[in-house]
Design a protein around this motif. Structure first.
Motif, PDB file in Angstrom:
ATOM      1  N   SER A 152       0.845  -1.196   0.000  1.00  0.00           N
ATOM      2  CA  SER A 152       0.000   0.000   0.000  1.00  0.00           C
ATOM      3  C   SER A 152       0.880   1.246   0.000  1.00  0.00           C
ATOM      4  O   SER A 152       2.010   1.219   0.506  1.00  0.00           O
ATOM      5  CB  SER A 152      -0.868   0.008   1.258  1.00  0.00           C
ATOM      6  OG  SER A 152      -1.346   1.304   1.556  1.00  0.00           O
ATOM      7  N   ARG A 210     -12.749  -6.140   1.833  1.00  0.00           N
ATOM      8  CA  ARG A 210     -12.939  -4.917   1.053  1.00  0.00           C
ATOM      9  C   ARG A 210     -11.924  -3.851   1.453  1.00  0.00           C
ATOM     10  O   ARG A 210     -11.305  -3.933   2.520  1.00  0.00           O
ATOM     11  CB  ARG A 210     -14.356  -4.390   1.255  1.00  0.00           C
ATOM     12  CG  ARG A 210     -14.685  -4.005   2.700  1.00  0.00           C
ATOM     13  CD  ARG A 210     -16.171  -3.778   2.893  1.00  0.00           C
ATOM     14  NE  ARG A 210     -16.668  -2.702   2.054  1.00  0.00           N
ATOM     15  CZ  ARG A 210     -17.949  -2.532   1.746  1.00  0.00           C
ATOM     16  NH1 ARG A 210     -18.854  -3.389   2.202  1.00  0.00           N
ATOM     17  NH2 ARG A 210     -18.337  -1.536   1.002  1.00  0.00           N
ATOM     18  N   SER A 211     -11.760  -2.882   0.594  1.00  0.00           N
ATOM     19  CA  SER A 211     -10.928  -1.735   0.934  1.00  0.00           C
ATOM     20  C   SER A 211     -11.636  -0.929   2.018  1.00  0.00           C
ATOM     21  O   SER A 211     -12.822  -0.622   1.895  1.00  0.00           O
ATOM     22  CB  SER A 211     -10.699  -0.865  -0.307  1.00  0.00           C
ATOM     23  OG  SER A 211     -10.039   0.329   0.049  1.00  0.00           O
ATOM     24  N   GLU A 268     -15.058  -3.923  -2.889  1.00  0.00           N
ATOM     25  CA  GLU A 268     -14.808  -5.361  -2.900  1.00  0.00           C
ATOM     26  C   GLU A 268     -14.191  -5.819  -4.210  1.00  0.00           C
ATOM     27  O   GLU A 268     -13.436  -6.794  -4.231  1.00  0.00           O
ATOM     28  CB  GLU A 268     -16.115  -6.117  -2.628  1.00  0.00           C
ATOM     29  CG  GLU A 268     -16.662  -5.887  -1.227  1.00  0.00           C
ATOM     30  CD  GLU A 268     -17.797  -6.827  -0.873  1.00  0.00           C
ATOM     31  OE1 GLU A 268     -17.949  -7.868  -1.547  1.00  0.00           O
ATOM     32  OE2 GLU A 268     -18.534  -6.529   0.074  1.00  0.00           O
ATOM     33  N   ILE A 296     -11.888  -4.305  -6.043  1.00  0.00           N
ATOM     34  CA  ILE A 296     -10.439  -4.082  -6.028  1.00  0.00           C
ATOM     35  C   ILE A 296      -9.718  -5.248  -5.365  1.00  0.00           C
ATOM     36  O   ILE A 296      -8.676  -5.707  -5.837  1.00  0.00           O
ATOM     37  CB  ILE A 296     -10.112  -2.760  -5.294  1.00  0.00           C
ATOM     38  CG1 ILE A 296     -10.588  -1.563  -6.124  1.00  0.00           C
ATOM     39  CG2 ILE A 296      -8.618  -2.643  -5.006  1.00  0.00           C
ATOM     40  CD1 ILE A 296     -10.488  -0.240  -5.398  1.00  0.00           C
ATOM     41  N   VAL A 297     -10.303  -5.746  -4.300  1.00  0.00           N
ATOM     42  CA  VAL A 297      -9.663  -6.815  -3.524  1.00  0.00           C
ATOM     43  C   VAL A 297      -9.625  -8.133  -4.298  1.00  0.00           C
ATOM     44  O   VAL A 297      -8.819  -9.016  -3.995  1.00  0.00           O
ATOM     45  CB  VAL A 297     -10.398  -6.981  -2.177  1.00  0.00           C
ATOM     46  CG1 VAL A 297      -9.838  -8.139  -1.373  1.00  0.00           C
ATOM     47  CG2 VAL A 297     -10.290  -5.690  -1.358  1.00  0.00           C
ATOM     48  N   LYS A 298     -10.453  -8.278  -5.316  1.00  0.00           N
ATOM     49  CA  LYS A 298     -10.518  -9.518  -6.086  1.00  0.00           C
ATOM     50  C   LYS A 298      -9.502  -9.577  -7.227  1.00  0.00           C
ATOM     51  O   LYS A 298      -9.388 -10.609  -7.892  1.00  0.00           O
ATOM     52  CB  LYS A 298     -11.921  -9.692  -6.661  1.00  0.00           C
ATOM     53  CG  LYS A 298     -13.002  -9.864  -5.606  1.00  0.00           C
ATOM     54  CD  LYS A 298     -14.381  -9.935  -6.233  1.00  0.00           C
ATOM     55  CE  LYS A 298     -15.465 -10.087  -5.171  1.00  0.00           C
ATOM     56  NZ  LYS A 298     -16.830 -10.100  -5.752  1.00  0.00           N
ATOM     57  N   ARG A 343      -4.608  -5.324  -6.316  1.00  0.00           N
ATOM     58  CA  ARG A 343      -5.105  -5.135  -4.953  1.00  0.00           C
ATOM     59  C   ARG A 343      -3.999  -4.815  -3.956  1.00  0.00           C
ATOM     60  O   ARG A 343      -4.240  -4.142  -2.950  1.00  0.00           O
ATOM     61  CB  ARG A 343      -5.856  -6.377  -4.501  1.00  0.00           C
ATOM     62  CG  ARG A 343      -5.015  -7.645  -4.408  1.00  0.00           C
ATOM     63  CD  ARG A 343      -5.876  -8.866  -4.189  1.00  0.00           C
ATOM     64  NE  ARG A 343      -5.125 -10.111  -4.246  1.00  0.00           N
ATOM     65  CZ  ARG A 343      -5.695 -11.308  -4.352  1.00  0.00           C
ATOM     66  NH1 ARG A 343      -7.008 -11.399  -4.411  1.00  0.00           N
ATOM     67  NH2 ARG A 343      -4.952 -12.392  -4.395  1.00  0.00           N
ATOM     68  N   GLU A 344      -2.800  -5.298  -4.223  1.00  0.00           N
ATOM     69  CA  GLU A 344      -1.706  -5.061  -3.285  1.00  0.00           C
ATOM     70  C   GLU A 344      -1.326  -3.584  -3.210  1.00  0.00           C
ATOM     71  O   GLU A 344      -0.813  -3.115  -2.199  1.00  0.00           O
ATOM     72  CB  GLU A 344      -0.487  -5.895  -3.664  1.00  0.00           C
ATOM     73  CG  GLU A 344      -0.730  -7.394  -3.706  1.00  0.00           C
ATOM     74  CD  GLU A 344      -1.060  -8.006  -2.351  1.00  0.00           C
ATOM     75  OE1 GLU A 344      -0.789  -7.363  -1.318  1.00  0.00           O
ATOM     76  OE2 GLU A 344      -1.603  -9.132  -2.324  1.00  0.00           O
ATOM     77  N   THR A 350      -5.669  -1.289  -2.808  1.00  0.00           N
ATOM     78  CA  THR A 350      -6.593  -1.452  -1.679  1.00  0.00           C
ATOM     79  C   THR A 350      -6.301  -0.461  -0.565  1.00  0.00           C
ATOM     80  O   THR A 350      -7.195   0.002   0.129  1.00  0.00           O
ATOM     81  CB  THR A 350      -6.512  -2.891  -1.126  1.00  0.00           C
ATOM     82  OG1 THR A 350      -6.864  -3.799  -2.178  1.00  0.00           O
ATOM     83  CG2 THR A 350      -7.454  -3.089   0.036  1.00  0.00           C
ATOM     84  N   LEU A 391      -6.854  -3.117   4.012  1.00  0.00           N
ATOM     85  CA  LEU A 391      -7.829  -4.192   3.840  1.00  0.00           C
ATOM     86  C   LEU A 391      -8.689  -4.342   5.088  1.00  0.00           C
ATOM     87  O   LEU A 391      -8.177  -4.389   6.207  1.00  0.00           O
ATOM     88  CB  LEU A 391      -7.123  -5.518   3.561  1.00  0.00           C
ATOM     89  CG  LEU A 391      -8.068  -6.713   3.348  1.00  0.00           C
ATOM     90  CD1 LEU A 391      -8.837  -6.559   2.051  1.00  0.00           C
ATOM     91  CD2 LEU A 391      -7.294  -8.027   3.358  1.00  0.00           C
TER      92      LEU A 391
END
Length: 281
Positions: free
Chosen positions: A186, A248-249, A257, A259-261, A266-267, A270, A273
């Motif tokens: 992040s 989810r973020s 949700e 983005i997390v998939k 996502r790394e 997000t 998390l």
């Protein structure tokens, strides 16, 4: 996390909710053949909310009370969006530091208790009833909490799976576990020396010390660890003591949700998390 000074004794908490009358919850998938209500998934939050949080983060050093009071209200709103009102329920706040989260839950009528391993994080006036205790070995009986809450702690834990096991242990079957953390990749992954952690932790720490004239609070591998979303999700989904209600973020105003998939993206995107977990029977 280290063992706290008061970690050797069991803390008794008063249960505010009878086991014979569990509260309905939202955001989970009802079991087949059950009479549980259909899930109501919380909507993505607003741009105004995300902007207010971002501005508060920018003022954290100058106005920490304002920043964390706003964050506590927002987190409590998230808990209640998934699990209903916390009034009359037992909430265990693990690693809540200054106690803003515990105080917010108490304002909403919860029987909230703070367990913090580092006395330096408690401030000059700790929240009443605070227990100095290690998150790996909480001085609590099994299943005493209706809600177990931990905000931005997992990245400071050397063994996240043992930590999560302890959160699950003290949560009653069907209870909610709220876990949020700042993942390493992040933009905020390096904490006070972010985003220079992308160039390496030691280089980022050295830059922080040159710029501020004082040592950085966090050291990678000591009190800050490189936790990744993909790895964490795989580990949590493989557990048999919790089910994943949502991933989810925490701060984004849209596609929280989605983005997390997306592996890889996502790394970075997000930011932080949020895992909403349900304790399995």
């Amino acid at each position: 996390m280290r063992r706290g000074a008061e970690g050797g004794s069991r803390v008794r908490v008063r249960r505010g909710l009878s086991r014979s009358s569990p509260r309905p919850f939202h955001g989970d998938t009802p079991r087949a053949g059950s009479n549980e209500p259909s899930p109501t998934r919380p909507k993505d939050p607003s741009f105004a909310r995300s902007l207010a949080l971002f501005r508060a983060f920018l003022r954290e050093q100058d106005d920490p009370d304002g920043c964390y009071s706003l964050l506590a209200r927002d987190a409590a709103d998230q808990v209640e969006a998934y699990d209903g009102s916390v009034a009359g329920r037992v909430v265990v706040d693990v690693g809540g530091g200054s106690g803003h989260f515990t105080e917010e839950f108490r304002r909403r009528g919860a029987d909230a208790y703070l367990f913090e391993p580092d006395v330096r994080e408690l401030g000059a006036k700790p929240v009443e009833g605070t227990v100095v205790a290690d998150g790996y070995l909480l001085p609590l009986a099994d299943g005493v909490a209706d809600v177990t809450f931990t905000s931005n702690v997992l990245e400071h834990v050397a063994d996240p799976q043992t930590f999560l096991s302890e959160l699950a242990r003290v949560t009653r079957p069907g209870g909610l576990i709220y876990v949020s953390f700042t993942n390493w990749l992040s933009p905020w992954g390096g904490h006070e020396w972010a985003p220079w952690h992308y160039l390496g932790a030691e280089r980022a720490r050295a830059r922080h010390e040159r710029r501020t004239g004082k040592p950085a609070k966090h050291t990678l591998g000591e009190n800050l660890f490189a936790v990744h979303i993909g790895t964490t999700l795989r580990q949590v989904r493989a557990r048999d003591d919790v089910s994943v209600v949502a991933a989810r973020s925490r701060y984004w105003p849209f596609l929280t949700e989605t983005i997390v998939k997306i592996p890889g993206l996502r790394e970075f995107a997000t930011w932080n998390l949020l895992l909403i977990l349900r304790r399995c029977p």
